[in-house]
Design an enzyme around this catalytic site. Structure first.
Site, PDB file in Angstrom:
ATOM      1  N   SER A   1       0.804  -1.236   0.000  1.00 44.11           N
ATOM      2  CA  SER A   1       0.000   0.000   0.000  1.00 44.11           C
ATOM      3  C   SER A   1       0.833   1.279   0.000  1.00 44.11           C
ATOM      4  CB  SER A   1      -1.008   0.059   1.139  1.00 44.11           C
ATOM      5  OG  SER A   1      -0.764  -0.845   2.131  1.00 44.11           O
ATOM      6  N   ASP A   2       1.376   1.560  -1.148  1.00 40.55           N
ATOM      7  CA  ASP A   2       2.077   2.816  -1.397  1.00 40.55           C
ATOM      8  C   ASP A   2       3.330   3.030  -0.562  1.00 40.55           C
ATOM      9  OD1 ASP A   2       0.779   3.819  -3.540  1.00 40.55           O
ATOM     10  OD2 ASP A   2      -0.768   4.813  -2.367  1.00 40.55           O
TER      11      ASP A   2
END
Lengths: 329, 619
Positions: B235-236
């Site tokens: 997630s990023d």
């Protein structure tokens, strides 16, 4: 097994219920405030929920669902709906004052009258029952000579005449025949008048429903109001596709009805009647509560949660409720 | 303008009149027979130079009104005039322009280029490209890029990305570190970031170089692979090559300027910059002053740590000393130095001495600190794809290609599909293929280089045409079975650096009024345990934990309470006696409470309400 499913002593059911309804409630705000274009929309979603929780005297759009006795056919339903719907003189006749001759002329619309199954004779009777003065019916025109001669009184007379109740139940502005999901016909009314509806012949008194909680309370009593409240709250949440356990709604309804009448949640209702001074002062109108308490020498027994947090004690909930039964020494 | 008849009194259009009303700068001036004819005549005159090129004319066919605007403050922008589907900027004129024989100003005078304001724009049909021209068109865009603002025009391939991402990319470009000013060395901005070794992007737009962005770039070209990496780019998050970082990738300098002033006080007293003598009240330990020069100001290039003093300053005492038998005793000065707060340590870059506006002596100390990318620093590409460093992986553990290329950065493939930033992939592809030619790629909006060109270039140079590579696992050396997309893309370091944000507190300062912990990082404060958090603990039934949070870890006090009247007792330190101030009883009990509650009692007393505490033994 049944014992196991019981809630434990000291479980903070109120907070849990509040969180369980409140959290999905935040999503509700964003999703629906209006359905564009649909006329006669009964408020749903957050506005309706607020309405319920505030225990308003009358909902914005009161309605009733009525079933009829006997055979469930569309024709029967229409028949009943037609009887229920309120009609005023205004809507079937043109009323004109003749100040010169000191009389009022009521020109009846025969087509309209036929629709509601009334004859000019019936109307005349109704007018007679409601007023004084001489009446004369000729060619669908009722001429009334009121007893008074002052122009002001004539004007007052006519305005009374306009709102003359001819037929149906008071407050029921419209009655529509609808088909339910179970295939049964029922009547949805605009406006609510439960007391009169129960007296209406041909109405299945077992299945009369209104969304006006306060009215249910007046007519059927507090227990019925509680059930109505639960049903309405649950329905609002279900319609939004939010899954909230009914028991949370039941607790909310219980809290609102526990004193024997429907109370709102907030300053004027539940929160304003909390036991502790500190709890009330912490909520709203701090100074008002403090001063009131001081004039009457009130004592805060520190029973609630808020009070104990303010004072800096363990709150009497959950683990804080456990005490040593036996005192030593 | 003979056609316009002056009408003085009647302002509104009479019923049944078909004449068109004319407004100049919003004021009604009269009627004319045909609004469209008037406007086209006016436009003709403007183009032929009879009327000023700054006037704009608009005929609203729906309301049958003519608006003439000549006032100031209208946003206007230039277009090429089109007549009969033919651009008035002919090839002949274009070559003259290139040869310097004609200028922009001349083109405007010639009516080849004209400026439209918001109102006249309503009546224009503008073609984006010359090929699109039809007889209906009235104008031609000078360049398709010009429909965008400054910030978007430097973004690569905006037409390939979803619009929210373009907006985000704009917002992030403004947070990127670069060279914000070339005289930063002389400036005393309170906070400033300068990127070390900035590069211009390999794939850039035409406005990028026109705006001279290439001369003060804000980012670097990273070799990026799109694959998951042991969950460290979940997630990023970003996995960065530690060795690249050590070679200087994403490095920046942070400048912070501190100020101190020799203030004057009423009564002729004033502050003094000096190394505070040990007799001053509030004297810190001697160690804290070790960096100060004779003048009480830090020596440049000294490394300063938190709590070290950078400007020694003494102030006169707050209250005047009382007279003694021997006259006024020597004034004891107050320590009022400027010290470095925790987390602000670095090297003293420069010290400046000036006068403040009120004429006092003013010292400005600029601190410098090199910020090497670390866990938690924020980076973003120019496609709204931001991420936070989740792992600095040694190069030997990073995956590598058959040519021995090791990515600088690994982003997660899940960042792409739902956000629809295909421009990101295209820039990676472009950046990679452009490496062989030594030229810059063009990614201007609507007419940048096409993917096919990049693919061709990659193919010619022996690379996989779609930019995919077989990678070898850096740890095991095994071939990773799937192909992994590797490319070169411009990344920006954003000014959200952990080192400037990190904050912890176990114990620390409290507020004077409430005895509760202070708020905010600057005051070394605690994190608020708010109402909703409180509700959660109640809901869970964790009474003891709740009390610990709200009382024991916060503002617990023990107060003596009078058993008789229930008011809080006082202590007479002189007589060493504790008693109730109301009934003078000495029957007192110690009660644990929050200081906020004690304060509440005091404030209730201020309302002329007397609260009593009724005491009872704990059950």
């Amino acid at each position: 097994m049944r014992e196991k499913t019981k809630i434990d002593v000291g479980e903070a059911v109120g907070i849990v219920a509040a969180q369980s309804i409140g959290e999905p409630g935040t999503q509700m705000t964003m999703r629906t405030f209006h359905y564009a274009g649909v006329a006669e929309q009964v408020p749903t979603g957050l506005p309706r929920l607020i309405e319920l929780v505030d225990a308003r005297k009358e909902p914005k759009k009161p309605f009733m669902d009525v079933y009829m006795l006997g055979e469930n056919t569309e024709a029967a339903a229409r028949e009943l709906a037609q009887q229920i719907e309120r009609t005023k003189l205004d809507s079937v006749a043109q009323i004109e004052e003749n100040f010169l001759d000191k009389k009022i002329e009521v020109t009846l619309d025969t087509k309209e009258l036929e629709l509601i199954k009334l004859t000019p004779e019936d109307v005349k009777k109704k007018i007679k029952a409601a007023t004084s003065g001489s009446l004369d019916l000729k060619d669908n025109v009722i001429t009334i000579k009121p007893g008074t001669t002052s122009l002001r009184n004539i004007r007052r007379f006519t305005s009374k005449l306009r709102l003359l109740h001819l037929k149906g139940i008071e407050k029921i502005k419209r009655a529509l025949v609808l088909k339910g999901k179970d295939g049964k016909y029922f009547i949805r009314t605009d406006g609510s008048n439960m007391a009169a509806m129960l007296k209406q012949p041909g109405v299945d008194t077992q299945h009369v429903y209104t969304n006006d909680v306060k009215e249910v309370e007046r007519v059927l009593g507090i227990e019925a109001a509680r059930v109505c409240l639960v049903r309405e709250i649950k329905q609002v949440l279900d319609m939004q596709g939010l899954t909230v356990d009914v028991r949370h709604c039941m607790l909310l309804a219980d809290a609102m009805t526990m004193d024997g009448d429907v109370k709102s949640i907030g300053r004027h209702g539940l929160s304003g009647e909390k036991a502790g001074v500190l709890a009330r002062a912490a909520f709203e109108e701090t100074i008002k509560h403090l001063i009131k308490a001081s004039t009457s020498g009130e004592e805060d027994k520190l029973i609630g949660v808020t009070e104990n947090i303010i004072v800096g004690q363990t709150v009497p909930v959950g683990t804080g409720l456990v005490r040593l039964k036996m005192k030593l020494g | 303008m003979a056609k316009i008849k002056r009408k003085k009194k009647k302002m509104s259009k009479p019923v049944g009149q078909q004449k068109c009303s004319v407004y100049i700068n919003g004021r009604f001036i009269g009627f004319c027979e045909s609004g469209s004819a008037l406007v086209s005549e006016l436009k003709e005159k403007r183009r032929s130079g009879v009327l000023s090129p700054e006037a704009n004319f608009y005929y609203n066919s729906q309301t049958d009104d003519v608006y003439i605007n000549t006032d100031s403050g209208r946003a206007r922008r230039p277009y090429i005039v089109v007549e009969n589907g033919q651009s008035k900027l002919t090839t002949a004129l274009l070559s003259q322009l290139k040869g310097g024989e004609t200028t922009w100003g001349k083109l405007v005078k010639l009516g080849v280029i004209e400026y439209l304001d918001a109102e006249e724009e309503e009546s224009a049909l503008v073609a984006l490209k010359e090929e699109d021209l039809t007889p209906e068109h009235t104008h031609l865009e000078i360049d398709p890029v010009s429909i965008m603002g400054v910030t978007v025009s430097v973004l690569p391939y905006p037409e390939y990305n979803s619009s929210p991402r373009v907006t985000m990319a704009c917002a992030m470009a403004k947070q990127s570190l670069g060279t914000y000013s070339t005289n930063f060395n002389l400036r005393t901005d309170s906070r400033a970031h300068i990127m070390l070794y900035p590069q211009q992007p390999l794939v850039q737009t035409r406005p990028y170089s026109i705006l001279k962005f290439s001369e003060r770039a804000a980012g670097q070209n990273f070799v990026v692979a799109i694959t998951s990496m042991h969950g460290y780019n979940l997630s990023d998050a970003l996995v960065m090559n530690r060795n690249s970082v050590q070679r200087g990738l994403g490095r920046s300098v942070f400048y912070k300027t501190h100020e101190s002033e020799e203030r004057k006080y009423p009564g002729g007293q004033k502050d003094k910059f000096e190394i505070p003598p040990a007799t001053t009240s509030g004297y810190r330990e001697e160690k804290a002053y070790r960096h100060l020069g004779e003048d009480g100001i830090v020596v440049p290039e000294s490394t300063v740590n938190s709590r070290d003093v950078i400007v020694g300053k003494t102030s006169p005492p707050r209250f005047l000393e009382e007279m003694t038998v021997f006259g006024v005793s020597e004034e004891k000065k107050r320590e009022n130095s400027l010290a470095i707060k925790s987390g602000d340590d670095g090297v003293v870059d420069s010290v400046m001495l000036t006068d403040s506006l009120s004429g006092n002596k003013l010292v400005k100390v600029r601190m410098r600190c090199v910020k090497v990318p670390e866990l938690g620093d924020k980076f973003a590409s120019r496609h709204g794809q931001k991420g936070v460093v989740g792992l600095l992986l040694p190069q030997e553990d990073m995956p590598f290609t058959k040519d021995g290329i090791v990515p600088d950065l690994i982003i997660n493939p899940h960042a792409i599909p739902s956000r629809m930033t295909s421009g990101h992939l295209l820039e990676m592809l472009g950046g990679k293929s452009v490496c062989f030619s030594g030229k810059f790629g063009d990614c201007s909006a609507f007419n940048g280089d096409k993917a096919d060109d990049y693919i061709k270039a990659l193919k010619e140079n022996g690379f996989e045409e779609y930019g995919e590579e077989f990678l070898y696992d850096g740890v095991s050396g095994e071939l990773i079975k799937s192909k992994i997309f590797v490319g070169v893309i411009y990344y920006q370091k954003l000014h959200h650096l952990v080192s400037n944000k990190m904050h912890v507190r176990s114990r620390g300062p409290v507020q004077l009024l409430t005895h509760q912990p202070t708020e905010g990082r600057a005051r070394e404060g605690g994190l608020r345990f708010g109402e909703m958090e409180r509700d959660c603990l109640i809901g869970y039934g964790a009474s003891m934990l709740l009390r610990e949070r709200l009382l024991e870890e916060s503002d617990r006090t023990f107060e003596l309470v009078c058993a008789k009247c229930g008011s809080i007792a006082i202590k007479d330190h002189v007589k060493n006696r504790e008693y109730c101030p109301v009934c003078e009883s000495t029957e007192l009990h110690q009660v644990e409470m929050s200081y906020a509650f004690k304060l509440l009692l005091d404030e209730i007393k201020a309302l002329h309400i007397f609260p009593r505490l009724l005491l009872k033994d704990k059950a």
